[in-house]
Design a protein around this motif. Structure first.
Motif, PDB file in Angstrom:
ATOM      1  N   GLN A  19      84.207 109.121  58.881  1.00 25.92           N
ATOM      2  CA  GLN A  19      85.375 110.174  58.510  1.00 25.92           C
ATOM      3  C   GLN A  19      86.325 109.585  57.701  1.00 25.92           C
ATOM      4  O   GLN A  19      86.670 108.384  57.866  1.00 25.92           O
ATOM      5  N   ASN A  20      86.592 110.330  56.517  1.00 26.20           N
ATOM      6  CA  ASN A  20      87.786 109.766  55.821  1.00 26.20           C
ATOM      7  C   ASN A  20      89.178 109.496  56.486  1.00 26.20           C
ATOM      8  O   ASN A  20      89.582 110.669  57.076  1.00 26.20           O
ATOM      9  N   PRO A  21      89.652 108.282  56.632  1.00 18.41           N
ATOM     10  CA  PRO A  21      90.822 108.279  57.356  1.00 18.41           C
ATOM     11  C   PRO A  21      92.281 108.865  56.741  1.00 18.41           C
ATOM     12  O   PRO A  21      93.174 108.840  57.101  1.00 18.41           O
ATOM     13  N   TYR A  22      92.036 109.066  55.535  1.00 10.07           N
ATOM     14  CA  TYR A  22      93.112 109.802  54.932  1.00 10.07           C
ATOM     15  C   TYR A  22      93.092 111.301  54.932  1.00 10.07           C
ATOM     16  O   TYR A  22      93.891 111.862  54.244  1.00 10.07           O
ATOM     17  N   GLY A  23      92.134 111.911  55.595  1.00 15.44           N
ATOM     18  CA  GLY A  23      92.143 113.255  55.599  1.00 15.44           C
ATOM     19  C   GLY A  23      93.169 113.832  56.570  1.00 15.44           C
ATOM     20  O   GLY A  23      93.491 115.046  56.724  1.00 15.44           O
ATOM     21  N   GLN A  24      93.967 112.940  57.438  1.00 15.48           N
ATOM     22  CA  GLN A  24      94.827 113.279  58.247  1.00 15.48           C
ATOM     23  C   GLN A  24      96.016 112.588  57.904  1.00 15.48           C
ATOM     24  O   GLN A  24      96.378 111.643  57.460  1.00 15.48           O
ATOM     25  N   ALA A 183      78.000  92.138  48.641  1.00 14.04           N
ATOM     26  CA  ALA A 183      77.728  91.758  49.851  1.00 14.04           C
ATOM     27  C   ALA A 183      78.623  90.703  50.529  1.00 14.04           C
ATOM     28  O   ALA A 183      78.689  90.520  51.524  1.00 14.04           O
ATOM     29  N   ALA A 184      79.300  89.833  49.445  1.00 13.13           N
ATOM     30  CA  ALA A 184      80.315  89.073  50.116  1.00 13.13           C
ATOM     31  C   ALA A 184      81.612  89.384  50.335  1.00 13.13           C
ATOM     32  O   ALA A 184      82.475  88.773  50.175  1.00 13.13           O
ATOM     33  N   GLY A 185      81.936  90.767  50.211  1.00 10.19           N
ATOM     34  CA  GLY A 185      83.162  91.211  50.342  1.00 10.19           C
ATOM     35  C   GLY A 185      83.743  91.881  48.947  1.00 10.19           C
ATOM     36  O   GLY A 185      84.976  92.185  48.905  1.00 10.19           O
ATOM     37  N   GLY A 186      83.007  91.700  47.746  1.00 14.08           N
ATOM     38  CA  GLY A 186      83.669  92.075  46.675  1.00 14.08           C
ATOM     39  C   GLY A 186      83.904  93.646  46.366  1.00 14.08           C
ATOM     40  O   GLY A 186      83.193  94.217  46.939  1.00 14.08           O
ATOM     41  N   GLY A 187      84.387  94.037  45.217  1.00 14.66           N
ATOM     42  CA  GLY A 187      84.571  95.370  44.876  1.00 14.66           C
ATOM     43  C   GLY A 187      85.826  95.743  45.019  1.00 14.66           C
ATOM     44  O   GLY A 187      86.776  95.548  45.918  1.00 14.66           O
ATOM     45  N   ASP A 188      86.205  97.075  44.450  1.00 18.40           N
ATOM     46  CA  ASP A 188      87.297  97.688  44.556  1.00 18.40           C
ATOM     47  C   ASP A 188      87.384  98.877  45.492  1.00 18.40           C
ATOM     48  O   ASP A 188      86.559  99.827  45.566  1.00 18.40           O
ATOM     49  N   VAL A 189      88.434  98.592  46.667  1.00 15.20           N
ATOM     50  CA  VAL A 189      88.417  99.341  47.658  1.00 15.20           C
ATOM     51  C   VAL A 189      88.937 100.855  46.971  1.00 15.20           C
ATOM     52  O   VAL A 189      89.679 100.845  46.457  1.00 15.20           O
ATOM     53  N   GLN A 190      88.346 101.777  47.514  1.00 16.63           N
ATOM     54  CA  GLN A 190      88.752 103.140  47.189  1.00 16.63           C
ATOM     55  C   GLN A 190      89.512 104.091  48.155  1.00 16.63           C
ATOM     56  O   GLN A 190      89.507 103.707  49.121  1.00 16.63           O
ATOM     57  N   LEU A 191      90.041 105.337  47.941  1.00 13.89           N
ATOM     58  CA  LEU A 191      90.677 106.144  48.910  1.00 13.89           C
ATOM     59  C   LEU A 191      89.997 106.292  50.126  1.00 13.89           C
ATOM     60  O   LEU A 191      90.335 106.470  51.264  1.00 13.89           O
ATOM     61  N   ASP A 192      88.518 106.645  49.789  1.00  8.81           N
ATOM     62  CA  ASP A 192      87.709 106.995  50.917  1.00  8.81           C
ATOM     63  C   ASP A 192      87.228 105.761  51.643  1.00  8.81           C
ATOM     64  O   ASP A 192      86.215 105.914  52.391  1.00  8.81           O
ATOM     65  N   LEU A 193      87.738 104.384  51.502  1.00  9.76           N
ATOM     66  CA  LEU A 193      87.160 103.161  52.110  1.00  9.76           C
ATOM     67  C   LEU A 193      85.773 102.788  51.459  1.00  9.76           C
ATOM     68  O   LEU A 193      85.406 101.844  51.816  1.00  9.76           O
ATOM     69  N   VAL A 238      79.232 101.446  36.741  1.00  4.37           N
ATOM     70  CA  VAL A 238      79.732 101.686  38.204  1.00  4.37           C
ATOM     71  C   VAL A 238      78.571 101.982  39.090  1.00  4.37           C
ATOM     72  O   VAL A 238      77.738 102.830  38.824  1.00  4.37           O
ATOM     73  N   ARG A 239      78.898 101.631  40.327  1.00  5.40           N
ATOM     74  CA  ARG A 239      78.273 102.131  41.682  1.00  5.40           C
ATOM     75  C   ARG A 239      79.338 101.656  42.523  1.00  5.40           C
ATOM     76  O   ARG A 239      80.027 100.847  42.878  1.00  5.40           O
ATOM     77  N   ARG A 240      79.238 103.109  43.235  1.00  8.92           N
ATOM     78  CA  ARG A 240      80.167 102.931  44.588  1.00  8.92           C
ATOM     79  C   ARG A 240      79.364 103.003  45.952  1.00  8.92           C
ATOM     80  O   ARG A 240      78.251 103.639  45.996  1.00  8.92           O
ATOM     81  N   PHE A 241      79.506 102.005  47.040  1.00  9.28           N
ATOM     82  CA  PHE A 241      79.084 101.491  48.031  1.00  9.28           C
ATOM     83  C   PHE A 241      79.852 102.351  49.018  1.00  9.28           C
ATOM     84  O   PHE A 241      81.155 101.872  49.094  1.00  9.28           O
ATOM     85  N   PRO A 242      79.374 103.005  50.302  1.00  8.79           N
ATOM     86  CA  PRO A 242      79.956 103.714  51.241  1.00  8.79           C
ATOM     87  C   PRO A 242      80.492 102.236  52.250  1.00  8.79           C
ATOM     88  O   PRO A 242      80.030 101.475  52.296  1.00  8.79           O
ATOM     89  N   ALA A 243      81.692 102.802  52.855  1.00  6.55           N
ATOM     90  CA  ALA A 243      82.117 101.775  54.025  1.00  6.55           C
ATOM     91  C   ALA A 243      81.048 101.611  55.154  1.00  6.55           C
ATOM     92  O   ALA A 243      80.392 102.717  55.350  1.00  6.55           O
ATOM     93  N   PRO A 244      81.018 100.525  55.859  1.00  4.27           N
ATOM     94  CA  PRO A 244      80.080 100.363  56.994  1.00  4.27           C
ATOM     95  C   PRO A 244      80.296 101.602  57.853  1.00  4.27           C
ATOM     96  O   PRO A 244      81.396 102.137  58.247  1.00  4.27           O
ATOM     97  N   ALA A 245      79.195 101.989  58.260  1.00  2.47           N
ATOM     98  CA  ALA A 245      79.098 103.310  59.418  1.00  2.47           C
ATOM     99  C   ALA A 245      79.788 102.767  60.699  1.00  2.47           C
ATOM    100  O   ALA A 245      80.152 103.686  61.391  1.00  2.47           O
ATOM    101  N   GLY A 246      79.850 101.617  60.895  1.00  4.31           N
ATOM    102  CA  GLY A 246      80.356 101.194  62.353  1.00  4.31           C
ATOM    103  C   GLY A 246      80.659  99.786  62.389  1.00  4.31           C
ATOM    104  O   GLY A 246      79.924  98.976  61.675  1.00  4.31           O
ATOM    105  N   LEU A 247      81.638  99.291  63.108  1.00  3.49           N
ATOM    106  CA  LEU A 247      81.967  97.898  63.048  1.00  3.49           C
ATOM    107  C   LEU A 247      81.595  97.483  64.644  1.00  3.49           C
ATOM    108  O   LEU A 247      82.373  97.518  65.650  1.00  3.49           O
ATOM    109  N   ILE A 248      80.639  96.473  64.613  1.00  9.71           N
ATOM    110  CA  ILE A 248      80.082  95.981  65.824  1.00  9.71           C
ATOM    111  C   ILE A 248      80.936  94.644  65.825  1.00  9.71           C
ATOM    112  O   ILE A 248      80.700  93.473  65.211  1.00  9.71           O
ATOM    113  N   ASP A 392      89.542  95.817  59.170  1.00 11.91           N
ATOM    114  CA  ASP A 392      89.477  96.890  58.128  1.00 11.91           C
ATOM    115  C   ASP A 392      88.112  97.694  58.065  1.00 11.91           C
ATOM    116  O   ASP A 392      87.182  96.904  57.687  1.00 11.91           O
ATOM    117  N   PRO A 393      88.137  98.790  58.167  1.00  8.67           N
ATOM    118  CA  PRO A 393      86.890  99.529  58.116  1.00  8.67           C
ATOM    119  C   PRO A 393      86.218  99.514  56.765  1.00  8.67           C
ATOM    120  O   PRO A 393      85.075 100.233  56.605  1.00  8.67           O
TER     121      PRO A 393
END
Length: 411
Positions: A19-24, A183-193, A238-248, A392-393
């Motif tokens: 869920q988008n953490p900025y929605g609240q 895969a190594a942590g690069g990319g620009d973080v967006q508002l929706d993570l 450009v290509r946008r990758f979603p945030a990981p679905a869960g942090l184990i 960081d999610p």
């Protein structure tokens, strides 16, 4: 629930995002300020680490949100920006005679050009250089006027199909390199993570195909064309990758992770050798950097990983030499305090597009492995949790190399 004995990962990028953490709009309290009640303990053995979302939005590992059924699927929510209309098509073909002359003469003037640059740099080093010079570095770019043999056919015929045969493998290599940085942590973080990657091509590389043609080739690889701003001589993909679905990952309140595991303390280096490394690194670090600066590193944090293996930081010297848990704790706290102070020095406006409409945003710090080697990633996470920092999610946990932490703030 992992207890530090196994490597934390993520469920991958093919599942529905969180869920988008900025929605609240509410600012959530520090989730680690008080012990969690036993009946509602979220860190059961069957569930991954699910830090409380900064703005009240639930994590996928927690109970399903009532509005989850109304959320769009992952491709719909995190697809790349819509393809811009009006991308330019193929450009006029260059004169064949000019192309042939350039191709033949470049084998003479390119080596002379490089030799001239070497002479210029030697003169600058030996002379009393005042710092003036050309505003552009175009005169350094020998490759801009060089036509590789693989491109000569496309330059001569000007046919889009010949240009596509040349551009496709080039684009595949650049996209593969960009995705490796993600895969190594690069990319620009967006508002929706989510994280956005971008690749640019100069017009000389796709002249006969056009920006629209390059975008069409990129779409077959999962990428899309995007506005390139004021630079009409480049095409941006450009290509946008979603945030990981869960942090184990282990909870900061879990028992300490076992030594030698990804989240536990790592084996220390041979103490008598550390003073030698500490002295010799003054010589071999710059030498290695000068000899390999031209190597393209897909890992954004390559130098941090290399430094953790082959160098000894002055601040960490005592902790590494003594292998004292108390010394490692002091070192982690000192580095975290330094990075926190630096991060708090940034104004809310400096976060730009990462600033939510209600004024909330996430501050981020990044702890490298060299900072917590002897203490362990789990211990560093526990120390950070005392100050309100959580994993960081937007990133998959990678305790063997670094810890990416975030904490909510409000304008």
């Amino acid at each position: 629930m992992p207890n530090g004995q196994e490597h934390g990962g993520a469920y991958g990028y093919g599942v529905a995002p969180q869920q988008n953490p900025y929605g609240q709009g509410a600012y959530a309290p520090n989730p680690y300020a008080q012990p969690l009640p036993t009946p509602q303990q979220p860190y059961t053995p069957q569930q991954p680490y699910a830090p409380q979302q900064p703005y009240g939005a639930p994590h996928p590992a927690a109970a399903p949100h009532p509005a989850a059924a109304q959320q769009p699927s992952a491709p719909a929510r995190f697809s790349a920006p819509p393809r811009p209309g009006g991308l330019p098509g193929p450009m006029p073909r260059r004169n064949r005679l000019v192309v042939l002359l350039q191709f033949l003469l470049q084998w003479i003037y390119a080596p002379l050009w490089i030799l001239g640059l070497v002479v210029v740099f030697v003169v600058v080093i030996l002379s009393d250089y005042s710092g003036g010079g050309p505003e552009s570095d175009g005169w350094l770019r020998v490759n801009r006027s060089f036509i590789p043999p693989r491109r000569i056919r496309a330059e001569l015929t000007g046919r889009p199909e010949d240009w596509e045969r040349y551009v496709t493998p080039l684009l595949e290599r650049r996209i593969a390199a960009a995705e490796a940085t993600h895969a190594a942590g690069g990319g620009d973080v967006q508002l929706d993570l989510s994280r956005e990657l971008s690749v640019g091509l100069a017009v000389r590389l796709y002249r006969g195909l056009g920006a629209a043609g390059v975008s069409r080739v990129a779409e077959r690889l999962g990428w899309q064309g995007a506005p390139s701003g004021t630079d009409a001589e480049r095409v941006r993909l450009v290509r946008r990758f979603p945030a990981p679905a869960g942090l184990i990952a282990p909870s900061p309140q879990d028992p300490p992770a076992a030594p030698g595991t990804p989240w536990g303390p790592q084996p220390g280096r041979f103490a008598p050798l550390l003073p030698v490394v500490f002295l010799l690194q003054i010589v071999y670090v710059p030498v290695y950097g000068l000899l390999t600066f031209w190597v393209n590193r897909p890992e954004p944090d390559y130098w941090e990983r290399w430094g953790a293996r082959w160098t000894v930081g002055p601040r960490a010297f005592r902790a590494e030499f003594t292998h004292s848990p108390a010394a490692w704790d002091r070192h982690v706290r000192r580095i975290l305090k330094r990075d926190t102070t630096r991060e708090l020095g940034r104004t809310a406006d400096s976060y730009g597009r990462l600033l939510a409409p209600d004024g909330t945003f996430l501050r981020r710090v990044h702890l490298h492995r060299a900072t917590y080697r002897g203490a362990g990633a789990h211990r560093a996470l526990s120390i950070a949790a005392e100050q309100g920092w959580t994993l960081d999610p937007a990133y998959t946990p990678d305790p063997a190399n670094s810890l990416r932490l975030c904490r909510p703030d409000h304008r």
